[in-house]
Design a protein around this motif. Structure first.
Motif, PDB file in Angstrom:
ATOM      1  N   ILE A 195       0.850  -1.181   0.000  1.00 59.32           N
ATOM      2  CA  ILE A 195       0.000   0.000   0.000  1.00 59.32           C
ATOM      3  C   ILE A 195       0.884   1.229   0.000  1.00 59.32           C
ATOM      4  O   ILE A 195       1.747   1.408   0.855  1.00 59.32           O
ATOM      5  CB  ILE A 195      -0.947  -0.027   1.219  1.00 59.32           C
ATOM      6  CG1 ILE A 195      -1.901  -1.217   1.064  1.00 59.32           C
ATOM      7  CG2 ILE A 195      -1.721   1.270   1.328  1.00 59.32           C
ATOM      8  CD1 ILE A 195      -2.694  -1.525   2.303  1.00 59.32           C
ATOM      9  N   GLY A 196       0.707   2.018  -1.001  1.00 57.92           N
ATOM     10  CA  GLY A 196       1.547   3.206  -1.160  1.00 57.92           C
ATOM     11  C   GLY A 196       2.901   2.865  -1.752  1.00 57.92           C
ATOM     12  O   GLY A 196       3.813   3.701  -1.752  1.00 57.92           O
ATOM     13  N   ASP A 197       3.066   1.639  -2.242  1.00 60.80           N
ATOM     14  CA  ASP A 197       4.319   1.228  -2.882  1.00 60.80           C
ATOM     15  C   ASP A 197       5.529   1.501  -2.013  1.00 60.80           C
ATOM     16  O   ASP A 197       6.598   1.884  -2.479  1.00 60.80           O
ATOM     17  CB  ASP A 197       4.505   1.922  -4.247  1.00 60.80           C
ATOM     18  CG  ASP A 197       3.588   1.313  -5.298  1.00 60.80           C
ATOM     19  OD1 ASP A 197       3.178   0.139  -5.099  1.00 60.80           O
ATOM     20  OD2 ASP A 197       3.288   1.980  -6.292  1.00 60.80           O
ATOM     21  N   ARG A 198       5.400   1.293  -0.720  1.00 64.39           N
ATOM     22  CA  ARG A 198       6.490   1.607   0.202  1.00 64.39           C
ATOM     23  C   ARG A 198       7.738   0.776  -0.126  1.00 64.39           C
ATOM     24  O   ARG A 198       8.855   1.282  -0.180  1.00 64.39           O
ATOM     25  CB  ARG A 198       6.082   1.302   1.646  1.00 64.39           C
ATOM     26  CG  ARG A 198       5.079   2.272   2.222  1.00 64.39           C
ATOM     27  CD  ARG A 198       5.118   2.218   3.744  1.00 64.39           C
ATOM     28  NE  ARG A 198       3.946   2.879   4.300  1.00 64.39           N
ATOM     29  CZ  ARG A 198       2.850   2.224   4.650  1.00 64.39           C
ATOM     30  NH1 ARG A 198       2.803   0.914   4.534  1.00 64.39           N
ATOM     31  NH2 ARG A 198       1.814   2.874   5.128  1.00 64.39           N
ATOM     32  N   PHE A 199       7.484  -0.513  -0.315  1.00 65.43           N
ATOM     33  CA  PHE A 199       8.632  -1.397  -0.549  1.00 65.43           C
ATOM     34  C   PHE A 199       9.333  -1.050  -1.855  1.00 65.43           C
ATOM     35  O   PHE A 199      10.556  -1.061  -1.950  1.00 65.43           O
ATOM     36  CB  PHE A 199       8.149  -2.855  -0.583  1.00 65.43           C
ATOM     37  CG  PHE A 199       9.239  -3.853  -0.366  1.00 65.43           C
ATOM     38  CD1 PHE A 199       9.816  -4.005   0.885  1.00 65.43           C
ATOM     39  CD2 PHE A 199       9.707  -4.625  -1.412  1.00 65.43           C
ATOM     40  CE1 PHE A 199      10.826  -4.923   1.080  1.00 65.43           C
ATOM     41  CE2 PHE A 199      10.718  -5.544  -1.213  1.00 65.43           C
ATOM     42  CZ  PHE A 199      11.273  -5.690   0.037  1.00 65.43           C
ATOM     43  N   LEU A 200       8.517  -0.682  -2.860  1.00 64.26           N
ATOM     44  CA  LEU A 200       9.071  -0.300  -4.151  1.00 64.26           C
ATOM     45  C   LEU A 200       9.984   0.903  -4.005  1.00 64.26           C
ATOM     46  O   LEU A 200      11.121   0.905  -4.498  1.00 64.26           O
ATOM     47  CB  LEU A 200       7.920   0.012  -5.107  1.00 64.26           C
ATOM     48  CG  LEU A 200       8.301   0.415  -6.524  1.00 64.26           C
ATOM     49  CD1 LEU A 200       9.049  -0.715  -7.193  1.00 64.26           C
ATOM     50  CD2 LEU A 200       7.047   0.756  -7.334  1.00 64.26           C
ATOM     51  N   HIS A 201       9.526   1.895  -3.270  1.00 64.45           N
ATOM     52  CA  HIS A 201      10.343   3.101  -3.106  1.00 64.45           C
ATOM     53  C   HIS A 201      11.586   2.822  -2.276  1.00 64.45           C
ATOM     54  O   HIS A 201      12.615   3.450  -2.460  1.00 64.45           O
ATOM     55  CB  HIS A 201       9.507   4.208  -2.463  1.00 64.45           C
ATOM     56  CG  HIS A 201       8.432   4.684  -3.367  1.00 64.45           C
ATOM     57  ND1 HIS A 201       7.169   5.028  -2.932  1.00 64.45           N
ATOM     58  CD2 HIS A 201       8.409   4.831  -4.716  1.00 64.45           C
ATOM     59  CE1 HIS A 201       6.417   5.363  -3.958  1.00 64.45           C
ATOM     60  NE2 HIS A 201       7.157   5.249  -5.056  1.00 64.45           N
ATOM     61  N   TRP A 202      11.448   1.870  -1.353  1.00 65.95           N
ATOM     62  CA  TRP A 202      12.573   1.520  -0.472  1.00 65.95           C
ATOM     63  C   TRP A 202      13.701   0.866  -1.287  1.00 65.95           C
ATOM     64  O   TRP A 202      14.870   1.215  -1.160  1.00 65.95           O
ATOM     65  CB  TRP A 202      12.042   0.584   0.614  1.00 65.95           C
ATOM     66  CG  TRP A 202      13.050  -0.184   1.409  1.00 65.95           C
ATOM     67  CD1 TRP A 202      13.298  -1.514   1.339  1.00 65.95           C
ATOM     68  CD2 TRP A 202      13.927   0.321   2.415  1.00 65.95           C
ATOM     69  NE1 TRP A 202      14.259  -1.869   2.214  1.00 65.95           N
ATOM     70  CE2 TRP A 202      14.668  -0.746   2.909  1.00 65.95           C
ATOM     71  CE3 TRP A 202      14.143   1.609   2.968  1.00 65.95           C
ATOM     72  CZ2 TRP A 202      15.633  -0.625   3.903  1.00 65.95           C
ATOM     73  CZ3 TRP A 202      15.092   1.732   3.956  1.00 65.95           C
ATOM     74  CH2 TRP A 202      15.830   0.633   4.419  1.00 65.95           C
TER      75      TRP A 202
END
Lengths: 99, 631, 280
Positions: free
Chosen positions: B484-491
Motif C-alpha cells: 500500500i503506497g508502494d512503500r517497498f518499491l520506493h525503499w
C-alpha cells in the motif's frame, strides 16, 4: 715389394694378439698377447716413419716401448700378487669382486 | 553506526563459537544463549534500519571496511561490508525470522540431548547468512555462501543416527557443490573481465564488458542460484533436506538460505540487465521450477515434503521475477520477504502438528486436528491463506505483482511466463488447500503405532506458539504494509531500479485472473479432499501423480543420467587405466626387468667377456670411421 | 741401403727377407696364442719380437731395432719367464673354452677387426714412400735424440715419471710389510707344538725311490707316496709326479734277479700280494 705389406703384417699380428687376449685364460699369456699387440703397433709406427720420411713415428714407438716396460712391471706384479692369494693365474677365477 | 554492521555478524558468530566450543557445561543454558545472541543481532538490525530510514534515499548505503583480507597488488580482497536497502531487508528477515525460530526451537528441541549443538549450528548459520548478504564483494559473499552450505549440511544431518538424514545431508552438500562451482567460476570470470570482484567495480562497469562475457557470468551465477535455491535442474536435494529438524526446514530451507539465489541474481542485476540471454535463462528456470515444485507438492503425503515442493515453487516465482529484470526485482524481493513469513509460519505449524502427533509426517494419518490444536490451526490457516494469495493477505500482494510483471515482460514470452505463473497460482491453491484439508479437517485418521501408543494430539507449548503467532501476523500484514503506497518499491528502487514494463493486461485483469485460478484450485481440492473421507492408504493415482510422488522422477533422472553415466565413465576410465595406462607402465617395467635380466648375463664378471665387448666396440668404431670416410 | 729404402719399391732382398721372416713372425704370434704351456708361448713371442727387430732395422729404425732386442727380448721377456717359472713352468693350460660363446665372439671380433684393418690399409693412399734416408742423414740415433730432447722433451720427462711410478707400484704390489718382529726358531717350534701341527721336519722328497727330484713324493715304508714331502706350491699346482708303480716294478725286478741268483724256485706269494695291496 711394396712396404705397405709391413702394415698388413702389423694388422695381422695385432689381430692375432687381440684374439689371444680374448681366448686365453692364463693371465701371463694374456699379458704376452697384449705385448704382441703393442709390438704390432710399433711396427706400424716404424713403417709410417719410413713412409713420411721423418722420425716422429720412431719416437712414438720408442715411447710405446717405455710405456710397455712400465706396464709389464706393474702387470707382472699384479699377476704375482694375484697368484699369491689365489694360487692360480687364471683370469676367469677372478670373476668376483672379492677374494 | 557502521561498526554495528560488523557486530551484526559477530553476535551469532560468537554464539556459535561459545556453544560449539563450550562443551557440556553449557547444555543447560545453551539454547538461551543462542536465542539471546540471535535477538541481539536482530536488535542491531532494527537500530540500523531506523538509522537508514532517517537518511535520504541516496545516503542509505553504509560501507564498513573491516580489514584487508588478501592485499596483493592486482588482487585486492577486502573484508568489507555493505549495508544498503537490499541487504537491510535481508538482515531484518534473517535475524527476525531467525530469532523467532530460535525461540520456537527451544520448545521443539526440548527433548533432544544435543540441543546446545543445534543452537550452535543455528547461530553459525545466521552468521554465515548475514555475511552472505552483507558482503561487499563476491569473494566474501562466497565465504558466506559456503558457510550457509556448511550449516545446512550440519543441520540436515543433525539427526545423523538416521541413515536417511545422513544421506540427505550428503546429497544436499553434493548438489550444492555443483552450484558453488558455478559461483566460483563466475567470480573468476568477473576477475578476468573487470579485474575485480567487488560489487562496485563489477556492477558499475557491467555495461562496459562484452555481452558474451556477461552472459557467461550470468549463466554461472544462475547455476549457483539453482544449486542454493533448489531450482531445476539442481532441485533434487530440497525434498530430502526435510530430514532435518523442522525449525531448520523453516529457517534455512524455506525462509532464508534457499532464497540466497534470488539475492544473488537481484544483487547482480546490473550483469543480468546487460545479458538478455542469461535473463531469459533465469526466467525459464524460474517458470519451470514453479510448476515443477507445485506439481510435486500436489502429490506428497508427507506434510514437510509437500511444503518443500511449495517452497521450490515459490522460489521459482522469485527467480522468475528476478529474471524479468527491473520490472521484477522489487517484487522478487517482496515475495521473498512475505514468503519468508508465511512459509516459516507454515513449517512451524507443521512442526507443531508433528510435535503433537509423535513425529508423524503422513498427512493421511492426520485429520480433524483443528479442534485439538486451535492455535496451530489458526496460524497455519493464516499462512495458508497468505500463500494461496487470499485477497488482503501478504501473498496476494506479492504474487499478484509477480504475475503482473510476468505479463509485463511483453510479447510471446510475457504470455507464456504469465500463463505459467497463473497456472502455478492455481496449483498452489490446490495443494495448499489439500494440505489444509487433510491435516485439520475431516475425520481423525490417526492410528496407534507399532508399539500400541496412540498419539494424543495437543497444543504446543507457548514458547512454540508465540513465534507461530508472530509469523502469522507477519503473513497477514506484511503484504499490505509493503504494497500500500508502494512503500517497498520506493525503499528498494534506488538499489534495484524499477520499470513498469508494458503489460498487455491491466492490473485489475491480472488480479481477476489470479482470483479465478485461486477459486478453481481451491474448488478442485475441496471436491477431492473436502467432501468425502480421505483414504488412509494412498490410492494408486494417475501416471502424473505417481511420477510426482517420486518428485517427478528427479532422482531417477539423476541416477540414470549422472550416476549411471558417471559409473560408465568411471568404469571405462578404470578399464583404460588398467589396460592402457597400467599396461604401458607395467609393460615398461616388465620390459626393463626382462631387458635387465638379459643384460645382467652380460655382466658375468669375466674380464675376457668385457674384453670382447671392448674389442667389438673398437671394431665398430673402426667400421664407422671407414664408413664415414667412404661416404 | 738407405737410398734403396727410399725408393717406391723395396729391393728384392728385402722382399725375400719380409716374406720369410714375416711368415716366422706370424707363426710365432700364433704360437703365442695357441701353445698350451706358457713357457712355449713366451718363447714364441720372443721369436716374433726378434723378427720385428729385424724389420725395424730394415725400415731404417736402427736404434729401435737394437732397443727391441735389448729391452724387449732381453729384459721384458726374461721378466716374463721369471714369472712363468714362479707360476709353474710345466703347467699346461686347458684350451677348452669355459665361457659360453666367448670363443665364437672372439673369433668374430678378431676376423671382423682384421678385415676392417686390411680394408682400411687397402683404401688408404699409401703410394708415396719418402724413405728414412733424409731423416737418417745425420745418423738415426742423433736424429731421434734431437727430437726427443726438443720436440718430445715433455713427453720424455713424463715417461720418466711413469717408469718411476711403475717401479714403485710393482714394489708396493709385491712387497709385504712386516708389522711385527720376526719369530725366533724357538718360538716357531713352540708355536708348532702348541698348535699340534706336524712336529718333526717334513719328509724329504724323492727319497726311497730311484728318482730324486723336488716334484716326486717320497715313498713311505709301505710304498705309498707321501704328499707332505713335496713343496706346497707344487702340490697346489698338481705337479706331483707319481712314481710308486715304477718303484714297485723295480722292486719286483730286483726280487726276480735275486731269485735267479739264489736259484730259488718258489717265490713267496704272500710277499707279492702284500706289496700289490700296498701299491693301491
Amino acid at each position: 715389394m711394396n712396404p705397405v705389406n709391413y702394415l698388413y703384417l702389423s694388422a695381422l699380428l695385432f689381430t692375432i694378439g687381440a684374439t689371444g687376449v680374448l681366448i686365453r685364460r692364463n693371465a701371463i699369456v694374456v699379458f704376452m698377447c697384449i705385448e704382441l699387440m703393442l709390438n704390432a703397433c710399433n711396427l706400424a709406427f716404424v713403417v709410417f716413419s719410413r713412409m713420411h720420411g721423418n722420425l716422429d713415428g720412431q719416437i712414438i714407438a720408442f715411447f710405446t716401448m717405455v710405456v710397455a716396460a712400465a706396464e709389464v712391471v706393474v702387470g707382472l706384479a699384479i699377476i704375482v700378487s694375484l697368484f699369491r692369494t689365489r694360487h692360480s693365474a687364471s683370469v676367469d677365477d677372478a670373476s668376483l669382486m672379492k677374494l | 553506526m557502521e561498526n554495528l554492521i560488523a557486530l551484526l555478524i559477530a553476535a551469532p558468530l560468537l554464539g556459535a563459537a561459545v556453544l560449539l566450543v563450550g562443551g557440556r557445561r553449557l547444555d543447560a543454558v545453551g539454547h538461551w544463549i543462542g536465542t539471546l545472541l540471535s535477538t541481539v543481532s536482530f536488535v542491531f538490525g532494527l537500530i540500523l534500519f531506523v538509522d537508514l530510514l532517517g537518511k535520504g534515499a541516496e545516503h542509505r548505503t553504509l560501507i564498513k571496511h573491516l580489514y584487508s583480507w588478501v592485499p596483493v597488488a592486482g588482487f585486492q580482497a577486502d573484508v568489507t561490508f555493505r549495508l544498503d536497502q537490499l541487504s537491510m531487508t535481508f538482515v531484518l528477515l534473517i535475524t527476525g525470522v531467525g530469532s523467532l525460530i530460535h525461540l520456537y526451537s527451544v520448545g521443539y528441541m526440548e527433548h533432544d540431548e544435543r540441543r546446545r549443538r543445534f543452537f550452535g549450528y543455528l547461530n553459525l548459520f545466521l552468521a554465515a547468512m548475514l555475511l552472505l548478504v552483507l558482503a561487499d564483494n563476491y569473494l566474501l559473499l562466497y565465504v558466506g555462501w559456503e558457510g550457509v552450505g556448511l550449516a545446512s549440511y550440519l543441520l540436515i544431518g543433525f539427526w545423523q543416527h538416521k541413515p536417511s538424514a545422513a544421506t540427505a545431508a550428503k546429497k544436499a552438500f553434493l548438489v550444492n557443490r555443483v552450484g558453488d562451482m558455478g559461483l566460483s567460476i563466475a567470480i573468476m570470470l568477473m576477475f578476468t573481465t573487470f579485474g575485480s570482484f567487488a560489487f562496485g567495480p563489477v556492477l558499475n562497469h557491467a555495461g562496459d564488458a562484452s555481452e558474451g562475457k556477461l552472459t557467461a557470468i550470468g549463466l554461472m551465477l544462475l547455476l549457483a542460484a539453482c544449486g542454493k535455491s533448489a531450482q531445476v535442474p539442481l532441485q533434487s536435494w530440497l525434498g530430502d533436506a526435510m530430514e532435518g529438524p523442522t525449525p531448520v526446514s523453516a529457517l534455512i530451507h524455506a525462509a532464508t538460505m534457499v532464497t540466497a539465489g534470488v539475492y544473488l541474481i537481484v544483487r547482480s542485476g546490473a550483469v543480468f540487465n546487460a545479458a538478455p540471454d542469461a535473463q531469459l535463462a533465469v526466467t525459464v528456470v524460474g517458470a519451470v521450477t514453479l510448476l515443477f515444485g507445485a506439481i510435486v507438492g500436489c502429490a506428497k503425503d508427507d506434510i514437510k515434503k509437500a511444503l518443500a515442493g511449495s517452497t521450490m515453487s515459490q522460489i521459482g516465482y522469485m527467480i522468475l521475477a528476478a529474471g524479468l529484470g527491473p520490472i521484477g526485482y522489487v517484487f522478487a524481493i517482496m515475495h521473498l520477504v512475505t514468503h519468508g513469513f508465511f512459509k516459516a509460519g507454515l513449517f512451524l505449524g507443521a512442526g507443531s502438528v508433528m510435535h503433537g502427533m509423535n513425529d508423524e509426517v503422513d498427512m493421511r494419518k492426520y485429520g480433524g486436528l483443528r479442534t485439538y490444536m486451535p492455535v496451530t490451526f489458526i496460524t497455519f490457516g493464516l499462512g495458508y491463506l497468505a500463500i494461496i494469495g487470499f485477497p488482503g493477505l501478504s501473498g496476494f500482494f506479492s504474487k499478484d505483482k509477480i504475475i503482473e510483471a510476468a505479463f509485463a515482460k511483453g510479447g510471446t514470452e510475457g504470455w507464456i511466463l504469465g500463463g505459467a505463473a497463473l497456472l502455478g497460482a492455481a496449483i498452489t491453491a490446490f495443494y495448499m488447500t489439500r494440505v489444509m484439508l487433510m491435516t485439520f479437517f475431516g475425520e481423525k485418521r490417526w492410528q496407534p503405532d507399532e508399539n500400541g501408543h496412540e498419539p494424543h494430539p495437543h497444543e504446543s507449548p507457548r514458547v512454540m506458539t508465540i513465534p507461530m503467532i508472530l509469523l502469522a501476523v507477519g503473513s497477514v500484514c506484511a503484504g499490505g504494509l509493503f504494497s500500500i503506497g508502494d512503500r517497498f518499491l520506493h525503499w528498494l528502487e534506488p538499489i534495484t531500479g524499477h520499470s513498469e514494463g508494458n503489460s498487455p493486461l491491466s492490473a485489475a485483469a491480472v488480479t481477476g485472473a489470479t482470483m479465478v485460478c485461486l477459486v478453481i484450485g481451491v474448488g478442485i481440492a475441496w471436491a477431492q479432499y473436502g467432501r468425502g473421507p480421505v483414504p488412509v492408504v494412498a490410492p494408486r493415482g494417475s501416471l502424473l501423480t505417481r511420477a510426482a510422488r517420486r518428485d517427478l522422477l528427479q532422482d531417477d533422472f539423476n541416477h540414470v543420467v549422472l550416476v549411471r553415466g558417471g559409473e560408465h565413465l568411471t568404469r571405462s576410465l578404470v578399464y583404460v587405466d588398467h589396460t592402457l595406462v597400467d599396461g604401458v607402465v607395467n609393460g615398461t617395467a616388465a620390459g626393463f626387468g626382462g631387458l635387465s635380466g638379459r643384460l645382467r648375463r652380460i655382466q658375468n664378471g669375466f674380464a675376457r667377456s668385457y674384453a670382447v665387448s671392448m674389442f667389438g666396440g673398437a671394431a665398430l668404431l673402426v667400421a664407422a670411421t671407414l664408413l664415414m670416410r667412404a661416404v | 741401403m738407405s737410398a734403396q729404402l727410399a725408393a717406391y719399391a723395396t729391393s728384392t732382398g728385402e722382399a725375400f727377407q719380409f716374406w720369410v721372416l714375416g711368415a716366422i713372425a706370424v707363426m710365432g704370434a700364433l704360437g703365442t696364442v695357441f701353445m698350451k704351456k706358457s713357457v712355449h708361448s713366451a718363447l714364441s713371442l720372443a721369436g716374433t719380437m726378434i723378427v720385428l727387430a729385424v724389420f725395424y732395422l730394415a725400415n731404417g729404425a736402427y736404434f729401435l731395432g737394437i732397443v727391441q732386442i735389448v729391452v724387449y727380448t732381453g729384459a721384458i721377456m726374461m721378466l716374463f719367464l721369471f714369472v712363468v717359472m714362479l707360476v709353474g713352468v710345466t703347467a699346461a693350460d686347458s684350451l677348452k673354452e669355459t665361457i659360453k660363446g666367448q670363443r665364437w665372439l672372439a673369433l668374430l671380433c678378431g676376423v671382423g677387426f682384421g678385415v676392417l684393418l686390411f680394408a682400411g690399409i687397402g683404401n688408404a693412399s699409401l703410394k708415396e714412400f719418402d724413405g728414412t734416408g733424409q731423416a737418417n742423414a745425420n745418423g738415426n740415433v742423433e736424429g731421434l735424440a734431437s727430437l726427443i730432447f726438443t720436440k718430445y722433451v715433455f713427453a720424455f720427462e713424463i715417461t720418466g715419471a711413469l717408469l718411476i711410478t711403475a717401479a714403485v707400484g710393482a714394489m708396493v704390489l709385491t712387497h709385504r710389510e712386516r708389522t711385527e718382529r720376526a719369530k725366533t726358531q724357538r718360538e716357531l717350534s713352540e708355536q708348532r707344538v702348541r698348535e699340534g701341527k706336524h712336529l718333526p721336519p717334513l719328509p724329504a722328497p724323492g727319497v726311497y725311490a730311484r728318482h730324486n727330484a723336488v716334484d716326486i713324493a717320497g715313498l713311505l715304508p709301505d710304498g705309498t707316496p707321501s704328499e707332505l714331502s713335496v713343496n706346497r706350491t707344487l702340490r697346489e699346482r698338481g705337479q706331483i709326479r707319481d712314481v710308486s708303480a715304477q718303484a714297485l716294478g723295480d722292486l719286483r725286478a730286483l726280487e726276480q734277479r735275486s731269485e735267479e741268483r739264489l736259484e730259488r724256485t718258489e717265490t713267496d706269494p704272500a710277499h707279492f700280494k702284500r706289496a700289490e695291496e700296498a701299491s693301491k
